[in-house]
Structures are given as C-alpha cells and as structure tokens.
Design an enzyme around this catalytic site. Structure first.
Site, PDB file in Angstrom:
ATOM      1  N   LYS A   1      -1.621  14.222 -61.747  1.00  0.00           N
ATOM      2  CA  LYS A   1      -0.944  15.405 -62.370  1.00  0.00           C
ATOM      3  C   LYS A   1      -1.521  16.521 -61.613  1.00  0.00           C
ATOM      4  O   LYS A   1      -2.869  16.885 -61.291  1.00  0.00           O
ATOM      5  CB  LYS A   1      -1.362  15.344 -63.847  1.00  0.00           C
ATOM      6  CG  LYS A   1      -1.001  16.686 -64.464  1.00  0.00           C
ATOM      7  CD  LYS A   1      -1.562  16.694 -66.048  1.00  0.00           C
ATOM      8  CE  LYS A   1      -1.310  17.986 -66.670  1.00  0.00           C
ATOM      9  NZ  LYS A   1      -1.806  17.926 -68.159  1.00  0.00           N
TER      10      LYS A   1
ATOM     11  N   LYS B   1      -1.161  28.009 -75.522  1.00  0.00           N
ATOM     12  CA  LYS B   1      -2.539  27.864 -75.931  1.00  0.00           C
ATOM     13  C   LYS B   1      -3.203  28.984 -76.388  1.00  0.00           C
ATOM     14  O   LYS B   1      -3.030  30.092 -75.747  1.00  0.00           O
ATOM     15  CB  LYS B   1      -3.258  27.365 -74.755  1.00  0.00           C
ATOM     16  CG  LYS B   1      -2.842  25.902 -74.065  1.00  0.00           C
ATOM     17  CD  LYS B   1      -3.622  25.190 -73.102  1.00  0.00           C
ATOM     18  CE  LYS B   1      -3.371  23.945 -72.484  1.00  0.00           C
ATOM     19  NZ  LYS B   1      -3.669  22.990 -73.462  1.00  0.00           N
TER      20      LYS B   1
ATOM     21  N   ASP C   1      -6.402  21.795 -64.346  1.00  0.00           N
ATOM     22  CA  ASP C   1      -5.257  20.793 -64.945  1.00  0.00           C
ATOM     23  C   ASP C   1      -4.577  19.865 -63.671  1.00  0.00           C
ATOM     24  O   ASP C   1      -4.007  19.337 -63.811  1.00  0.00           O
ATOM     25  CB  ASP C   1      -4.295  21.723 -65.769  1.00  0.00           C
ATOM     26  CG  ASP C   1      -3.734  20.693 -66.827  1.00  0.00           C
ATOM     27  OD1 ASP C   1      -4.302  19.612 -66.923  1.00  0.00           O
ATOM     28  OD2 ASP C   1      -2.690  20.917 -67.350  1.00  0.00           O
TER      29      ASP C   1
ATOM     30  N   ASP D   1       3.803  22.327 -74.045  1.00  0.00           N
ATOM     31  CA  ASP D   1       2.239  22.192 -73.707  1.00  0.00           C
ATOM     32  C   ASP D   1       1.938  20.544 -73.228  1.00  0.00           C
ATOM     33  O   ASP D   1       1.016  20.324 -72.730  1.00  0.00           O
ATOM     34  CB  ASP D   1       1.373  22.420 -74.831  1.00  0.00           C
ATOM     35  CG  ASP D   1      -0.129  22.839 -74.066  1.00  0.00           C
ATOM     36  OD1 ASP D   1      -0.480  22.824 -73.082  1.00  0.00           O
ATOM     37  OD2 ASP D   1      -0.921  23.018 -75.057  1.00  0.00           O
TER      38      ASP D   1
ATOM     39  N   GLU E   1       3.219  19.100 -70.912  1.00  0.00           N
ATOM     40  CA  GLU E   1       3.820  19.116 -69.787  1.00  0.00           C
ATOM     41  C   GLU E   1       3.533  18.017 -68.504  1.00  0.00           C
ATOM     42  O   GLU E   1       4.250  17.665 -67.773  1.00  0.00           O
ATOM     43  CB  GLU E   1       3.646  20.551 -69.274  1.00  0.00           C
ATOM     44  CG  GLU E   1       2.341  20.846 -68.445  1.00  0.00           C
ATOM     45  CD  GLU E   1       0.999  20.521 -69.187  1.00  0.00           C
ATOM     46  OE1 GLU E   1       1.324  20.800 -70.237  1.00  0.00           O
ATOM     47  OE2 GLU E   1       0.006  20.551 -68.501  1.00  0.00           O
TER      48      GLU E   1
ATOM     49  N   ARG F   1       3.074  15.023 -68.735  1.00  0.00           N
ATOM     50  CA  ARG F   1       3.624  13.737 -68.861  1.00  0.00           C
ATOM     51  C   ARG F   1       5.248  13.966 -68.244  1.00  0.00           C
ATOM     52  O   ARG F   1       5.879  13.039 -67.934  1.00  0.00           O
ATOM     53  CB  ARG F   1       3.630  13.181 -70.257  1.00  0.00           C
ATOM     54  CG  ARG F   1       4.349  14.070 -71.325  1.00  0.00           C
ATOM     55  CD  ARG F   1       4.052  13.764 -72.751  1.00  0.00           C
ATOM     56  NE  ARG F   1       2.507  14.070 -73.170  1.00  0.00           N
ATOM     57  CZ  ARG F   1       2.271  13.982 -74.288  1.00  0.00           C
ATOM     58  NH1 ARG F   1       2.807  13.237 -75.380  1.00  0.00           N
ATOM     59  NH2 ARG F   1       0.749  14.367 -74.624  1.00  0.00           N
TER      60      ARG F   1
HETATM   61  N1  BES Z   1      -3.609  19.746 -69.611  1.00  0.00           N
HETATM   62  C1  BES Z   1      -3.627  19.596 -71.262  1.00  0.00           C
HETATM   63  C2  BES Z   1      -4.929  18.624 -71.702  1.00  0.00           C
HETATM   64  C3  BES Z   1      -6.159  19.262 -71.979  1.00  0.00           C
HETATM   65  C4  BES Z   1      -6.586  19.791 -72.927  1.00  0.00           C
HETATM   66  C5  BES Z   1      -7.127  18.930 -70.823  1.00  0.00           C
HETATM   67  C6  BES Z   1      -7.640  20.434 -73.092  1.00  0.00           C
HETATM   68  C7  BES Z   1      -8.445  19.225 -71.058  1.00  0.00           C
HETATM   69  C8  BES Z   1      -8.907  20.028 -72.163  1.00  0.00           C
HETATM   70  C9  BES Z   1      -2.520  18.993 -71.569  1.00  0.00           C
HETATM   71  O1  BES Z   1      -1.538  19.547 -70.737  1.00  0.00           O
HETATM   72  C10 BES Z   1      -1.992  19.418 -73.020  1.00  0.00           C
HETATM   73  O2  BES Z   1      -2.135  20.441 -73.244  1.00  0.00           O
HETATM   74  N2  BES Z   1      -2.027  18.330 -74.083  1.00  0.00           N
HETATM   75  C11 BES Z   1      -1.772  18.767 -75.285  1.00  0.00           C
HETATM   76  C12 BES Z   1      -0.784  17.594 -75.624  1.00  0.00           C
HETATM   77  C13 BES Z   1      -0.213  18.100 -76.937  1.00  0.00           C
HETATM   78  C14 BES Z   1       0.564  18.942 -77.089  1.00  0.00           C
HETATM   79  C15 BES Z   1       0.532  16.569 -77.509  1.00  0.00           C
HETATM   80  C16 BES Z   1      -3.068  18.416 -75.884  1.00  0.00           C
HETATM   81  O3  BES Z   1      -3.946  17.568 -75.694  1.00  0.00           O
HETATM   82  O4  BES Z   1      -3.363  18.992 -76.687  1.00  0.00           O
HETATM   83 ZN    ZN Z   2      -1.788  20.046 -69.007  1.00  0.00          ZN
HETATM   84 MN    MN Z   3      -0.437  21.254 -71.641  1.00  0.00          MN
END
Ligand code: BES
Ligand code: ZN
Ligand code: MN
Length: 515
Positions: free
Chosen positions: A286, A298, A309, A368, A370, A372
C-alpha cells in the site's frame, strides 16, 4: 536512490590474539565470561595495565550497561566502549536494541569508524552466522539519521554515490572475529554482507517513509525508484500512470486518487535472479503517500503521521533493493500501489459505487478505507505474474494498533503454510508478526444492497480482520497473506519509520522458506 548509511562493514579475523593495534575511533567490547577469558581481551587488558578489566568490573552494572574509556596509551583505538553483554536467554529484541544503540552512540560521539569484537555468546539456538548478520543489519539501520529536509540544522553529505544527506558520522565498521578457518571466514563474510544488504533495505524503507508527503508524491516516488536502476542493474521497473490504470479498468484504485491533484502511479519492480522457470514471489505494498481520509476526512490531530501511509510500498522498495544488493538467486515481483487520498470537488463520495479490475463492484461507504481499494486492483493485477505466493503489506487499520500494538505486525492468510513461515521469519529476525483468524464468518460483512461488496463492514468489531476479509475477495486465485503494518512500520514517539517488515520479508525470501 537507495539509502545506505555506511560505506562498508568488513570482517577482521585475528589469529594472534592482538587487537590493541586496531586503529578505530571506537572499539566495542561486549563483556561476558568468554570475552574476558579470550586472548584478545587479555592482550588489551595487559596493554592497559589492568585498567580494562578493572573498568569492566567496577563500571558495568544492570543499571549501567555501557562505559566509555578514552585514549589509553599503547592502544590504537581512540575510545573503547565496554558493554554489558546480553544474556543468551534474553529475547532477540534486546540484542537488536543493543547493537542499534551502539551505532547511535558512535554517531553521537562523532566516530567515523567502529570495530566490534564478536562476543562469542549468542542467543539460545542461534549461531555465529545469525549473530554477524544481526550485527551488520542493526549497525547499518541503527546509524540511520533522517536529515534530507533539514537545511540549517543538519550537515548534508554525499554517501558514496548515493545521493542522500545524513548526519551520521559513522562510515566504516568492522567486526572482529578470532581464529576462523578459511571456510569460517567465507561464511562470516557472507553473513555480514547479507546483514548489511538487509540493513540498507531497512533504511531505504525508513527514508521513503520519513520523507514528507510533498517530497514523496506518487510521481516523486516513481523518480526515486527509477533512479535505483542506475545502481542496481538487476532490477527492472515499469510504471503505470492514470491512463494505464484506466485502460486496465482499475476503477477501485482510481477512486482513491480521484480527489487529488497528484496523479497515481503503480510501480512494478521485477527482480529475476532465480531460474527462468521459477514462479515469482509477489510483494504488494500500500503506497498512500498521504491519507487525509478523503471526504470521510480524518481529525486533524496527528494527521501528519499519514505521510507514513505508504510504508507497505516502502517495504517493497526496500526489499527489492536488498535482494539486488545481495544478488539473491530468487525471482520476485514487487508492486508499489501509490496514490494520494484527498478530499475535493472531484473526490469519491461515500456511497459511490466503483468497478474494480476483477469486475466486482464496490460501494465506497467510507473514503478513509482507501488502502483496501488500491490493493484490491493491485492484487488482481499481480495475478498476471502467476506468483507462487503473494504477500501484501499495508498500513491498513487503526484497529491493529489496538489489537497488537507496535511489537507485532498482523498476519492474515488464505494459506496456513505461508502464515507459519511469515511468523517464523519474524521470530528469526526479531521483526515479529502474529496471526489473526480469517474465517468465512468474517467475510459476510462486506455485503450491501448496492454493489457486490462494500469497502467497510463489521462496525467497531475486528476492523483489521474485516479489512483482510475484503482483500481476500481479490486474492482467491493464489496463495496469499496480508500483513497489517499500521502499528509496526513507524513509531510516533520518537517519530520515524522503522523499516519493518523488511527484515522479516528478506529472511523469508533470502532463506527460501517458501519452497
Ligand atoms: N491509513 C489508515 C490506517 C491507520 C490509521 C494507520 C491510524 C495508522 C494509524 C487507513 O487508511 C484508515 O484510515 N483506516 C480506517 C478504516 C476504517 C475507515 C474502516 C481506520 O482504521 O480507522
Ligand atoms: Zn490509509
Ligand atoms: Mn484511510
């Protein structure tokens, strides 16, 4: 551009027990029973008129693990560092930490060169080869200091032909062994050289992650990756731009970059050091160069950390560089799925339905989620290579931070052998991973009334597994594992990339554990 800090790490094998004549800025002596009984320590101690053994006795304690001695007459080393050696029964991470801290100390003392005496005491179950490799990797990665975007507060330097700037003073390292046979020397040199290659890959991944998002957009990353071709003739790079991705019908991938002015890039790196007929291992990373969350934006606090990321893609790049440096006899294809996730008038909106390359339609309920979406199409695409195994690495969920914390990467797989080997390599390198289940029960959550799949589901439950369950729908044609590295790839305090899981993946591939 790859990120190699040290010029070299060499082996110095002594046969006559004399080390007082080794010219170095810092001579490191791990203090344990074997070392203090060795000819080398005795020779040094004699030259110091017993001061060394007295210091080792008086100055080291459980709360004072190291002691620096300066300028002793008749000893060539400018400084000697005595360290309390790690107990053989102690966990691997304590060994890693010790050797990383030696590199950091050498930098802080402004040393250019460092010589480390082989402590001859290794963690239970590990041998000298493991130990020398671990030292080389830990010293190279421990010496890393980020300063590329510092101007007045860091001195910029060129490291060899690598265009990087580094505050690291440390340049030349040697590891001192005693009375090895010709064969032993050959083996030891190979271990050191491999550890150095992996350490370089770790730093390459760290550096790409540490670069601010405006210095590492998908296009800039493409440039950085293409530049490495000059250094490593064994790598082949192909990049797909927005038009190419559209032609391939990657509607899922493109839905992420849609809101950004920065165009996406899918970067494909091939390394073919193995037999022609051998199917490649595929690594998919990713590479969200910045994740604002998109329209599902966010909160602003801590959002700067979303520059990391892209650490999955950074790991792919680091590993490919290590393999090329080590001239490994394996076939590997690495995909860096790079895009920026921004909100804008053109951005994908919650509820939009897009069509992935696989033909499956996806309702983007949360922009968010994204990672996946880019991985779905990258995983479909990589099927073209008929890979023997596919491993994707992604900073995918905040939930894995809660589930495992930063000590382990999360692993989920459709093939238990692959998951077992990943965990095994984690144990071997101290770059640990732990498995979460990927049962069919979890896969039902991606249902929606409006598309074949939804990109979120399961609410607050098992977010890491639900993300993997989504990915599994795009990885049905091959043996696949997903690593969620959201907690392990970088540290929030102190802030910086860790270069994980480069050591784990390198161990898996270099040691051919996937046979
Ligand atoms: N890049 C983030 C995951 C992340 C969050 C990594 C905080 C490290 C610290 C990912 O793209 C994301 O935003 N995931 C969301 C998924 C949710 C919307 C289902 C998450 O984990 O909140
Ligand atoms: Zn992300
Ligand atoms: Mn995200």
């Amino acid at each position: 551009m790859t990120y190699k800090v040290l010029n070299n790490i060499t082996l110095k094998n002594v046969n006559n027990g004399v080390i007082s004549n080794i010219a170095t800025d810092l001579l490191v002596i791990p203090v344990n029973k074997k070392v203090t009984a060795s000819a080398e320590f005795k020779e040094l101690d004699k030259k110091s008129k017993g001061y060394l053994s007295k210091s080792a006795k008086d100055s080291l304690s459980p709360s004072h693990q190291s002691h620096v001695i300066t300028s002793l007459d008749s000893i060539s080393a400018k400084k000697i560092l005595l360290i309390k050696d790690v107990n053989q029964k102690n966990d691997i991470y304590l060994w890693l930490n010790k050797y990383k801290s030696i590199a950091k100390l050498a930098n802080s003392l402004n040393c250019k060169s460092l010589s480390i005496l082989d402590g001859q005491s290794y963690p239970t179950g590990k041998d000298q080869s493991w130990f020398l490799e671990m030292i080389a990797r830990s010293i190279e990665s421990g010496a890393y200091i980020f300063s590329t975007t510092k101007n007045k507060t860091a001195k910029a330097e060129k490291v060899g032909s690598n265009v990087v700037s580094s505050q690291a003073s440390l340049k030349n390292v040697s590891i001192i062994t005693s009375k090895l046979s010709a064969n032993g020397i050959k083996k030891a040199k190979a271990s050191i050289s491999r550890g150095f290659s992996v350490g370089e890959g770790v730093n390459t991944a760290k550096h790409l992650g540490d670069l601010p998002a405006n210095h590492a957009t998908p296009k800039l990353i493409e440039k950085i990756v293409k530049n490495t071709l000059k250094q490593f003739s064994g790598l082949k790079v192909k990049t797909l731009n927005e038009k190419d991705l559209a032609r391939l019908k990657m509607g899922s991938y493109l839905s992420v970059s849609k809101g950004s002015d920065e165009p996406p890039r899918m970067i494909i790196i091939e390394y073919n050091g193995g037999k022609k007929a051998e199917k490649p291992v595929a690594l998919v990373g990713k590479g969200i160069t910045f994740d604002t969350g998109g329209i599902s934006i966010k909160p602003s606090s801590g959002m700067d950390e979303m520059k990391w990321d892209m650490c999955g893609a950074g790991t792919v790049f680091g590993v490919m560089c290590s393999l090329a440096r080590a001239k490994a006899d394996v076939n590997v294809v690495g995909i860096m799925a790079c895009a920026e996730n921004m909100p804008s008038a053109r951005a994908t909106k919650p509820g939009d339905v897009v069509t992935s390359m696989s033909g499956q339609t996806i309702e983007v309920l949360n922009t968010d989620a994204e990672g996946r979406l880019v991985l779905a199409d990258a995983l479909t695409y990589v099927g073209r290579y008929e890979p023997s195994y596919v491993i994707d690495m992604a900073t995918l969920t905040g939930a894995v931070v809660i589930a495992l914390g930063s000590h382990a990467s999360g692993v989920m797989a459709n093939n238990q052998f692959l998951a077992d080997k990943i965990i095994e390599s984690g144990e071997e390198t101290g770059d640990r991973a732990w498995q979460l289940p990927l049962w069919n029960e979890y896969k039902s959550c991606t249902r929606t009334n409006f598309a074949d799949l939804a990109n979120i589901g399961g609410g607050r439950e098992a977010g890491t597994i639900h993300a993997a369950a989504f990915l599994s729908k795009f990885a049905e044609d091959y043996k696949w594992a997903h690593m969620d590295i959201a907690a392990s790839a970088w540290s929030s305090s102190p802030k910086g990339g860790t270069g994980r899981p480069v050591p784990l993946i390198c161990d898996l591939i270099l040691n051919k554990k996937l046979k």
